[in-house]
Each structure stands twice: as C-alpha cells, then as structure tokens.
Write a protein that holds these residues in place. Structure first.
Motif, PDB file in Angstrom:
ATOM      1  N   SER A   6       0.819  -1.211   0.000  1.00  0.00           N
ATOM      2  CA  SER A   6       0.000   0.000   0.000  1.00  0.00           C
ATOM      3  C   SER A   6       0.856   1.267   0.000  1.00  0.00           C
ATOM      4  N   ILE A   8       3.073   4.139  -1.799  1.00  0.00           N
ATOM      5  CA  ILE A   8       2.754   4.764  -3.093  1.00  0.00           C
ATOM      6  C   ILE A   8       3.995   4.723  -3.984  1.00  0.00           C
ATOM      7  N   LEU A  35      -2.275  14.493  -5.698  1.00  0.00           N
ATOM      8  CA  LEU A  35      -0.845  14.387  -5.379  1.00  0.00           C
ATOM      9  C   LEU A  35      -0.101  15.665  -5.750  1.00  0.00           C
ATOM     10  N   ILE A  38      -0.789  18.063  -2.998  1.00  0.00           N
ATOM     11  CA  ILE A  38      -0.031  17.707  -1.795  1.00  0.00           C
ATOM     12  C   ILE A  38       1.419  18.199  -1.883  1.00  0.00           C
ATOM     13  N   PRO A  43      -0.425  16.676   3.771  1.00  0.00           N
ATOM     14  CA  PRO A  43      -0.845  15.422   3.133  1.00  0.00           C
ATOM     15  C   PRO A  43      -2.314  15.128   3.424  1.00  0.00           C
ATOM     16  N   VAL A  44      -3.025  14.651   2.423  1.00  0.00           N
ATOM     17  CA  VAL A  44      -4.424  14.221   2.595  1.00  0.00           C
ATOM     18  C   VAL A  44      -4.579  12.854   1.934  1.00  0.00           C
ATOM     19  N   THR A  45      -5.634  12.149   2.299  1.00  0.00           N
ATOM     20  CA  THR A  45      -5.834  10.815   1.734  1.00  0.00           C
ATOM     21  C   THR A  45      -6.224  10.905   0.270  1.00  0.00           C
ATOM     22  N   THR A  46      -5.534  10.150  -0.546  1.00  0.00           N
ATOM     23  CA  THR A  46      -5.934  10.010  -1.944  1.00  0.00           C
ATOM     24  C   THR A  46      -5.592   8.593  -2.374  1.00  0.00           C
ATOM     25  N   TYR A  47      -6.384   8.073  -3.290  1.00  0.00           N
ATOM     26  CA  TYR A  47      -6.228   6.658  -3.626  1.00  0.00           C
ATOM     27  C   TYR A  47      -5.669   6.430  -5.027  1.00  0.00           C
ATOM     28  N   PHE A  88      -1.188   0.091  -7.076  1.00  0.00           N
ATOM     29  CA  PHE A  88      -1.556   1.490  -6.887  1.00  0.00           C
ATOM     30  C   PHE A  88      -2.162   2.036  -8.193  1.00  0.00           C
TER      31      PHE A  88
ATOM     32  N   PHE B  14       8.342  16.759  -0.080  1.00  0.00           N
ATOM     33  CA  PHE B  14       7.298  16.027  -0.815  1.00  0.00           C
ATOM     34  C   PHE B  14       7.359  14.522  -0.531  1.00  0.00           C
ATOM     35  N   LYS B  17       5.792  13.736   2.647  1.00  0.00           N
ATOM     36  CA  LYS B  17       4.337  13.871   2.569  1.00  0.00           C
ATOM     37  C   LYS B  17       3.713  12.660   1.873  1.00  0.00           C
ATOM     38  N   ILE B  18       4.398  12.144   0.842  1.00  0.00           N
ATOM     39  CA  ILE B  18       3.875  10.964   0.137  1.00  0.00           C
ATOM     40  C   ILE B  18       3.864   9.755   1.083  1.00  0.00           C
ATOM     41  N   VAL B  21       0.849  10.139   3.187  1.00  0.00           N
ATOM     42  CA  VAL B  21      -0.381   9.785   2.451  1.00  0.00           C
ATOM     43  C   VAL B  21      -0.557   8.269   2.480  1.00  0.00           C
ATOM     44  N   ALA B  22       0.545   7.533   2.286  1.00  0.00           N
ATOM     45  CA  ALA B  22       0.468   6.063   2.327  1.00  0.00           C
ATOM     46  C   ALA B  22      -0.002   5.598   3.708  1.00  0.00           C
ATOM     47  N   LEU B  24      -1.921   7.324   5.716  1.00  0.00           N
ATOM     48  CA  LEU B  24      -3.351   7.667   5.781  1.00  0.00           C
ATOM     49  C   LEU B  24      -4.191   6.610   5.067  1.00  0.00           C
ATOM     50  N   ILE B  25      -3.691   6.141   3.926  1.00  0.00           N
ATOM     51  CA  ILE B  25      -4.422   5.102   3.170  1.00  0.00           C
ATOM     52  C   ILE B  25      -4.519   3.834   4.025  1.00  0.00           C
ATOM     53  N   ARG B  26      -3.387   3.454   4.641  1.00  0.00           N
ATOM     54  CA  ARG B  26      -3.378   2.243   5.477  1.00  0.00           C
ATOM     55  C   ARG B  26      -4.374   2.379   6.626  1.00  0.00           C
ATOM     56  N   ARG B  29      -7.969   2.175   5.418  1.00  0.00           N
ATOM     57  CA  ARG B  29      -8.359   0.793   5.087  1.00  0.00           C
ATOM     58  C   ARG B  29      -8.587  -0.010   6.358  1.00  0.00           C
TER      59      ARG B  29
END
Lengths: 168, 63
Positions: A6, A8, A35, A38, A43-47, A88, B14, B17-18, B21-22, B24-26, B29
C-alpha cells in the motif's frame, strides 16, 4: 493489501511516464490531481495518481490504447479506468486547453532521483474551480491557505478561462 | 487540527508527505476493515432481534 504494497510507488509512476515520452507515445506530462496539490499542502488521503499528458497522437483516442498496451507490456494491470502499478491506481488523462497549458507551465521536480513535473498551484486552483466538486473546493481552500500563490498569475488564468473562485 | 500545525505539515519535503499519504491510506483501510468486522458481528444479532420483534408483532396482530 499488505502494508508494503500500500506504499505509493510514485517514482515508478514518474519513471514510466518518462519512458512514454522517450518512446514517443506522449509529448509531455505532469503530475496533477490530489498528489500535485499535496506537493504544496498538508498530506491528505488520496487513492490514485493523475498523470496529465500532452498526446503525441492528436486523434480522439489521444493514443490511450497504445499507452495502455505499452504499460501492460511492462507489467501494469488495468482495472476499470485505472492502470495499476504495484496495486496502486494511476489515471492517464489527455490534456487539452487549461490542462495542456498547466502541463506546459508545470514546475520541474526530482522525486527520488526521477525527473518530473508537477502542476503549479495556480493551475491546480483553476482546474479545481473548473471542476467544482466538493473535494475540489476543499483543495482550493487548502492551497489558498497553505501554498504561496502568485495572485496575478491566478487571476490571469481565471480570466482567460472564464472561471471564478467559489465564494468563501 | 490547528491551522499552524497544518501549515507546518505543508512545509514537509514532498517525499515525506507521500509517505504520510500512504500511512493515511493504510489507516483508512484498517478503519474500514474494522468497521466491516464489527458490522458482520453485529448483523446476525440485530437480524435475530428484528425477526423476534416481527414475530411478536405478527403474533400480536393475529391474536
């Protein structure tokens, strides 16, 4: 999906987009969507990741079938409107008008050693204003409060594309 | 979250931050999976209760 899966794989995505330029399937590209926002905000949730490209093939399909074939040959999977790399989802969207200008004017970056471009915040705001979903309005609010905005540039883009910012 | 804290987050590199984001996704879920787990545990209970209520009501009406 495992924790590792999971993560990115943005560097892989950008490397693949650079390959598409090298083999002539696209002329140029930039990271857009959440993205890109961001890059300038919290950072915010994005899929998914949005890659906005300037097509080499200016026909109606914008060369998308060839792009899909090429990336599938490199191990990417297709799931509905997304191409998946390491599970992804990535969307390749053909640029036109405002988004094409956003690609041309995008900021050069290096992500984990991979050269790429990311939309400037003024273009992200203008594109969000043109789409106008709830999440786009939230994106505008975030960028206006957290990013350094070139107000004359933003006003110029909004004027040329006949767009308005939402009322606060 | 306080605006100052959000602005501080916006200043992170950046790549950092990425990674967030990962995370946050985890988390998102995990919350969804936990909620689904709770629902599947609770659903049979509520179904049993609903059926019992329905039976009582039906019995009451037919009497």
């Amino acid at each position: 999906m495992s924790d590792e899966a999971s993560a990115i794989p943005l560097a892989d995505v950008l490397r693949a987009a650079n390959e598409l330029v090298s083999v002539g399937l696209i002329k140029d590209f930039a990271l857009g969507g959440a993205l890109a926002a961001i890059y300038y905000t919290e950072p915010v949730t994005t899929y998914d990741a949005d890659i906005i490209f300037v097509a080499s093939d200016k026909t109606l399909s914008a060369g998308i079938p060839a792009i899909y074939s090429y990336l599938q040959s490199k191990g990417w999977r297709v799931e509905r409107e997304h191409l998946l790399i390491k599970d992804f989802p990535v969307q390749f969207l053909a640029a036109s008008g405002l988004t094409e200008e956003a690609v041309c004017e995008a900021r050069q970056i290096q992500y984990q050693g991979v050269p790429a471009k990311v939309f400037q915040p003024e273009y992200i705001i203008a594109i969000a204003a043109s789409v106008g979903r709830h999440k786009d309005l939230a994106r505008i609010e975030q960028l206006m409060s957290q990013a350094k905005i070139d107000k004359p540039l933003l006003d110029d883009i909004l004027r040329r594309y006949n767009l308005n910012l939402p009322k606060q | 979250m306080k605006p100052e804290f959000r602005r501080d987050l916006a200043q992170l590199p950046f790549e950092e931050k990425i990674r967030k984001v990962a995370e946050l996704i985890r988390l998102s879920r995990k919350v969804k999976a936990d909620r689904l787990g709770e629902d599947s545990q609770n659903y049979p209970q509520s179904e049993i209760r609903d059926h019992a209520t329905l039976r009582q009501t039906t019995n009451g009406e037919t009497k």
